[in-house]
Motif scaffolding. Structure first.
Motif, PDB file in Angstrom:
ATOM      1  N   LEU A   1       0.789  -1.232   0.020  1.00  0.00           N
ATOM      2  CA  LEU A   1      -0.026   0.087   0.130  1.00  0.00           C
ATOM      3  C   LEU A   1       0.743   1.283  -0.229  1.00  0.00           C
ATOM      4  CD1 LEU A   1      -2.606  -1.087   2.591  1.00  0.00           C
ATOM      5  CD2 LEU A   1      -2.870  -1.250   0.205  1.00  0.00           C
ATOM      6  N   GLY A   2       0.598   2.088  -0.964  1.00  0.00           N
ATOM      7  CA  GLY A   2       1.399   3.299  -1.147  1.00  0.00           C
ATOM      8  C   GLY A   2       1.105   4.096  -2.373  1.00  0.00           C
ATOM      9  N   PRO A   3       1.761   5.315  -2.390  1.00  0.00           N
ATOM     10  CA  PRO A   3       1.254   5.973  -3.496  1.00  0.00           C
ATOM     11  C   PRO A   3       1.526   5.620  -4.750  1.00  0.00           C
ATOM     12  CG  PRO A   3       2.969   6.989  -2.236  1.00  0.00           C
ATOM     13  CD  PRO A   3       2.498   5.750  -1.658  1.00  0.00           C
ATOM     14  N   ASP A   4       2.508   4.872  -5.152  1.00  0.00           N
ATOM     15  CA  ASP A   4       2.998   4.332  -6.316  1.00  0.00           C
ATOM     16  C   ASP A   4       2.200   2.903  -6.691  1.00  0.00           C
ATOM     17  OD1 ASP A   4       4.911   6.070  -6.526  1.00  0.00           O
ATOM     18  OD2 ASP A   4       6.282   4.741  -5.389  1.00  0.00           O
ATOM     19  N   GLN A   5       1.153   2.558  -5.904  1.00  0.00           N
ATOM     20  CA  GLN A   5       0.505   1.505  -6.218  1.00  0.00           C
ATOM     21  C   GLN A   5      -1.126   1.797  -5.980  1.00  0.00           C
ATOM     22  OE1 GLN A   5       2.726   0.983  -3.726  1.00  0.00           O
ATOM     23  NE2 GLN A   5       4.368   0.032  -4.604  1.00  0.00           N
ATOM     24  N   PRO A   6      -1.710   2.488  -6.678  1.00  0.00           N
ATOM     25  CA  PRO A   6      -3.028   3.062  -6.404  1.00  0.00           C
ATOM     26  C   PRO A   6      -4.147   1.963  -6.450  1.00  0.00           C
ATOM     27  CG  PRO A   6      -2.169   3.911  -8.591  1.00  0.00           C
ATOM     28  CD  PRO A   6      -1.185   3.356  -7.797  1.00  0.00           C
ATOM     29  N   GLU A   7      -3.930   1.071  -7.264  1.00  0.00           N
ATOM     30  CA  GLU A   7      -4.674   0.086  -7.705  1.00  0.00           C
ATOM     31  C   GLU A   7      -4.944  -1.042  -6.247  1.00  0.00           C
ATOM     32  OE1 GLU A   7      -0.809  -1.629  -8.416  1.00  0.00           O
ATOM     33  OE2 GLU A   7      -1.897   0.104  -8.981  1.00  0.00           O
ATOM     34  N   ASN A   8      -3.780  -1.154  -5.524  1.00  0.00           N
ATOM     35  CA  ASN A   8      -3.673  -1.880  -4.527  1.00  0.00           C
ATOM     36  C   ASN A   8      -4.586  -1.065  -3.212  1.00  0.00           C
ATOM     37  OD1 ASN A   8      -2.074  -3.604  -5.505  1.00  0.00           O
ATOM     38  ND2 ASN A   8      -0.182  -3.011  -4.188  1.00  0.00           N
TER      39      ASN A   8
END
Length: 219
Positions: A33-40
């Motif tokens: 979870l983080g800004p680089d993985q918006p789909e997650n």
């Protein structure tokens, strides 16, 4: 279907789930979870509106809370490492120490982190001092309990040790364990040397700058 774990490598409670998975080489997909993985993040919010991680997804089953995740893995994805013993009294002790490490070590130290996140004008030195005192208060008790022991409960590595690893890792950064408490210091070192824990430490290393009070140059 492969298990999915939603969490973050620097999250202490994500570590608990990760350690349990690593201990038994359980296949899973780590949905960071983080800004680089918006789909997650979007899938995580859909699955659990409280948005508190870690979260385990096993097909149609969703498991919240780190201790419950370890219990679920023991029941439905067991491996050679028995994280919760079958013997009832030992299992009770394991669960008891799981809560002690979460609440009396990790949660006791958390206000120091929370305070460091506040703007300077809103920080409360008294809250920080009280949190550090609460953390330091449990150390001698744990040191006495660990005398003559390799692990927290019984003869093997269990949920109790899974809880201890991130708790003592981060708490010692906030309120260092005194050198006089040799049993506790040695136990922390054994935890960090365990491959499942060491993997978490290394995977979290790139995020140390995120530690609000400042990460020490060790471990």
């Amino acid at each position: 279907m492969t298990l999915q774990l939603f969490g973050h490598p620097f999250s202490s409670y994500s570590w608990k789930a990760l350690i349990a998975l690593y201990e038994n080489d359980t296949p899973f997909d780590f949905r960071v979870l983080g800004p680089d993985q918006p789909e997650n993040s979007a899938e995580f919010a859909r699955r659990w509106p409280v948005r508190k991680f870690p979260l385990l997804v096993d097909g149609d089953t969703v498991v919240m809370e780190s201790s419950a995740i370890v219990e679920y893995l023991q029941l439905h994805h067991p491996g050679p490492v028995q994280l919760i013993p079958h013997e009832p009294d030992t299992a009770f002790e394991v669960r008891k120490f799981d809560r002690i490490f979460d609440h009396s070590v990790m949660d006791a130290a958390q206000p120091v982190v929370n305070d460091a996140l506040k703007p300077p004008e809103r920080r409360d030195p008294e809250d920080v001092a009280q949190a550090k005192e609460r953390t330091a208060r449990i150390y001698p008790w744990l040191d006495a309990h660990l005398a003559g022991r390799e692990w927290a409960v019984g003869d093997g590595f269990t949920l109790a040790d899974i809880a201890a690893a991130p708790s003592l890792f981060y708490a010692d950064w906030i309120e260092p364990i005194p050198e006089s408490l040799g049993n506790l210091r040695a136990y922390r070192a054994r935890l960090l040397a365990r491959p499942s824990v060491s993997r978490c430490v290394e995977d979290a290393r790139p995020f140390r700058a995120w530690f609000p009070p400042g990460a020490p140059d060790r471990d």
